[in-house]
Design an enzyme around this catalytic site. Structure first.
Site, short mmCIF file in Angstrom:
data_model
loop_
_atom_site.label_atom_id
_atom_site.label_comp_id
_atom_site.label_asym_id
_atom_site.label_seq_id
_atom_site.Cartn_x
_atom_site.Cartn_y
_atom_site.Cartn_z
N GLU A 182 -32.58 36.27 -20.49
CA GLU A 182 -32.55 35.56 -21.77
C GLU A 182 -33.86 34.80 -21.99
OE1 GLU A 182 -28.54 34.24 -23.53
OE2 GLU A 182 -29.42 32.46 -22.63
N GLU B 12 -36.44 37.28 -22.89
CA GLU B 12 -36.19 37.73 -24.26
C GLU B 12 -36.70 36.69 -25.27
OE1 GLU B 12 -32.01 38.39 -25.04
OE2 GLU B 12 -32.38 38.91 -27.13
N CYS C 26 -23.53 33.88 -24.18
CA CYS C 26 -22.67 33.89 -22.97
C CYS C 26 -21.20 33.72 -23.29
CB CYS C 26 -23.01 32.72 -22.05
SG CYS C 26 -24.71 32.57 -21.71
N SER D 269 -28.86 36.55 -28.81
CA SER D 269 -29.56 37.16 -27.69
C SER D 269 -28.81 38.43 -27.31
CB SER D 269 -29.56 36.18 -26.51
OG SER D 269 -29.83 36.87 -25.32
N LYS E 134 -12.69 36.00 -22.32
CA LYS E 134 -13.38 36.85 -21.34
C LYS E 134 -12.58 38.12 -21.07
CE LYS E 134 -17.14 34.62 -20.14
NZ LYS E 134 -18.45 35.23 -20.42
N GLU F 269 -13.69 40.36 -23.77
CA GLU F 269 -15.08 40.77 -23.53
C GLU F 269 -15.14 41.91 -22.51
OE1 GLU F 269 -19.13 38.34 -22.64
OE2 GLU F 269 -17.68 38.26 -21.03
N GLU G 7 -18.15 48.97 -24.84
CA GLU G 7 -19.56 49.08 -24.41
C GLU G 7 -19.81 48.43 -23.06
OE1 GLU G 7 -18.37 47.46 -27.03
OE2 GLU G 7 -19.43 45.57 -27.41
N CYS H 98 -17.55 25.70 -21.14
CA CYS H 98 -16.53 26.41 -20.34
C CYS H 98 -15.63 25.44 -19.58
CB CYS H 98 -17.19 27.36 -19.37
SG CYS H 98 -18.34 28.46 -20.16
#
Ligand code: SF4
Ligand code: SF4
Ligand code: SF4
Ligand code: FES
Length: 577
Positions: free
Chosen positions: A280, A283, A300, A320, A359, A362, A367, A504
């Protein structure tokens, strides 16, 4: 704040003006029964279980919604109060699917606790609850509306913390209900699967989808090599599930518990958080140098990604492309780890322990895998891990210490603070500063981005270039940032956004009950972990250096792009997640 004098049960006390009776009673160790009240939410006074007598009042008053006044005389212990509270509870129970033995909240249910407290062993009212089908076909959240006590805490969590209103109130009087839009499955509404409603629900009406059986099955399969990663925020919350002091740092006991549960290797998501920073941070520098889309926003938090895909699909270029630490770990666990361990990727089962319900979604995204395999096979919340440890009969607080395994078990302090709002930003700055300037940071702490304020801003000097940064947590605050970007009024270069209030550490899968005060303690605990570690910058992590030297090449290189970066897409307007 001015002080006033009141009495509760004839005990005189001086309290701050503006306090409620419920709060004042706590000062003299009286816990007035309550169900719809939540300390972090506005007060609606739905359930009336907190009814108390106030001298001079014609009716009983709700202690959660009634502010104290000078000279007020309150009684919480009269027969009238007791009978009323008990009757109200009996009425709630009569309209409740009482299946405690098989309920996920058995042992940690506010209704069950109050029933015990009022000795409601022999129901006087017949049970008339309409047994509705349990909504159990979603990825993350299970709803059993026959257990709903209509307290409204889920709706308030969704609206007040997240600004979403995927759940709201409908009907009046006996038709009053707390529902998702058009009674739809939550995943087909504006819901982003953050799980804040599950953490706010006092009973078992809204719970995380339990995936522990999948883990037991893998652990019992001798052909499988089962590895586990644990997110940074779990180690400062898991102890709550075992009655330990709030925000205890239980990293070493947690590792031992996981090993004794049968996991072949116990790894640390903090390692993957360090890799995230490498990707990141690189990037960000590339976008700044090459005129890429700015501000760049962290990616994230899967609830945040769901929010962007559903609510701001035209702004996805700001995200990102770096995957979250969970998914970076997952991708490496099925590519790099087989290479260094000699174990076939098909035989590896990767389990994540996360503070987050989103999560689960996710990890299930199509993908997030390769060659017909998922990168992360099963995601458990902190609560589910707590249940597995309890089922195994471990005396958690007494377990000896254990250490994470190599080659994905070392995390720096930068990885550890990912669990708190501002932590990803601070971790990124520690690396980006040194990479961009070539100078060593004199002081690794960026205190401007710490703390519980909803939106924090700061400015960093990167070799003469001033970079404006911002941090937001809770989707209500995220929306403020996104509206300013949409309006072209945003001058930030880099933004960190976490879906859950506090980051979190306040995730929707953390032990119940989590309050703002507890979240602040967990944040402090993560900063303590950071300070205690010998390495506090992601680029100094020796295992991270090894993975780049022997496998990935360089950050944002060809293989990294293939394994560690992703794309986002507009959610179908019908919201068929
Ligand atoms: S919600 Fe509470 S009272 Fe209801 S079945 Fe579950 S544990 Fe029992
Ligand atoms: S999971 Fe989050 S967005 Fe969905 S209903 Fe619950 S609080 Fe709202
Ligand atoms: S689902 Fe839970 S939080 Fe929501 S109204 Fe029902 S009992 Fe209250
Ligand atoms: S707790 Fe006070 S009205 Fe429900």
């Amino acid at each position: 704040m001015a002080k006033i004098n009141i009495t509760i049960n004839n005990i005189p006390l001086e309290v701050e003006e503006g306090m409620t009776i419920l709060q004042a009673a706590k000062l003299i160790q009286i816990d007035i029964p309550h169900l719809c009240y939540h300390p972090d939410q506005s007060v609606r006074g739905h359930c009336r279980v907190c009814s108390v007598e106030v001298v001079g009042g014609r009716k009983l008053m709700p202690a959660c919604a009634t502010k104290v006044w000078e000279g007020m005389e309150v009684f919480t212990n009269t027969k009238k109060v007791y009978d009323t509270q008990k009757l109200l509870l009996e009425m709630i129970l009569a309209n409740h699917k009482q299946e405690c033995l098989t309920c996920q909240r058995n042992g940690n249910c506010e209704l069950q606790n109050l029933s015990k407290r009022f000795n409601l062993t022999t129901p006087k009212l017949p049970n008339v609850v309409e047994k509705l089908p349990v909504e159990n076909n979603a990825t993350c959240i299970v709803r059993d509306l026959s257990k709903c006590i209509k307290c409204g805490r889920c709706a308030k969590a969704c609206r007040e913390f997240q600004g979403i209103e995927a759940i709201s109130y409908t009907g009046r009087s006996s038709h009053f209900k707390v529902m998702s839009a058009f009674g739809e499955n939550l995943e087909k509404t504006d819901c982003v699967l953050c799980g804040q409603c599950t953490a706010a629900c006092p009973v078992g009406a809204l719970v995380e989808k339990d995936d522990t059986d999948k883990v037991y099955e893998a652990l019992q399969d001798p052909t499988k090599h089962v590895i586990v990663q644990v997110a940074p925020a779990v180690r400062v919350a898991l102890g709550d599930a075992f009655g330990m002091e709030k925000a205890s740092i239980v990293t070493a006991k947690m590792v031992t518990a996981l090993r004794r549960l049968g996991f072949d290797q116990v790894f640390d998501t903090n390692f993957a958080a360090d890799v995230t920073i490498m990707e990141e941070g690189t990037e960000l520098l590339e976008r700044v140098q090459n005129g890429g889309t700015l501000p760049m926003i962290t990616s994230c938090s899967p609830g945040w990604i769901n929010f962007m895909e559903k609510h701001y699909p035209d702004q996805l270029a700001h995200l990102s492309t770096t995957k979250s630490p969970q998914q970076i770990f997952g991708a490496l666990s099925k590519t790099y780890y087989p290479k260094v361990s000699g174990i076939d990727a098909k035989d590896i089962v990767t389990v994540s322990i996360m503070p987050c319900t989103a999560k689960k979604y996710e990890a299930a995204r199509p993908e997030m895998g390769r060659d017909g395999m998922r990168d992360v096979d099963v995601v458990l919340t902190t609560r589910e891990l707590g249940r597995m440890i309890a089922q195994a009969g471990f005396e958690f607080a007494e377990l000896p210490d254990g250490d994470f395994d190599a080659p994905m078990g070392i995390g720096t302090g930068a990885g550890a603070i990912f669990g708190a709002t501002g932590g990803v930003m601070e971790a990124a700055l520690r690396t980006v500063y040194e990479v961009a300037t070539g100078k060593e940071l004199a002081k690794v702490e960026f205190k401007d981005v710490r703390g519980y304020e909803g939106i924090k801003e700061s400015e960093v000097d990167l070799n003469g270039t001033k970079v404006r940064i911002a941090v937001a947590h809770g989707l209500k605050n995220a929306r403020v940032i996104m509206e300013s970007i949409k309006a072209g009024k945003c001058d930030y270069t880099f933004i960190e956004i976490m879906a859950c209030p506090g980051g979190c550490i306040g995730g929707g899968g953390q032990p119940i009950k989590t309050t703002v005060d507890i979240k602040k303690m967990r944040m402090d605990a993560l900063y303590d972990i950071d300070e205690s570690l010998p390495l506090r910058k992601s680029h100094e992590n020796p295992q991270v250096k090894e993975v780049y030297d022997n496998f990935l090449g360089k950050p944002c290189g060809h293989l990294s792009h293939d394994l560690l970066h992703t794309t986002y897409q507009k959610a179908d307007k019908k919201y068929t997640f």
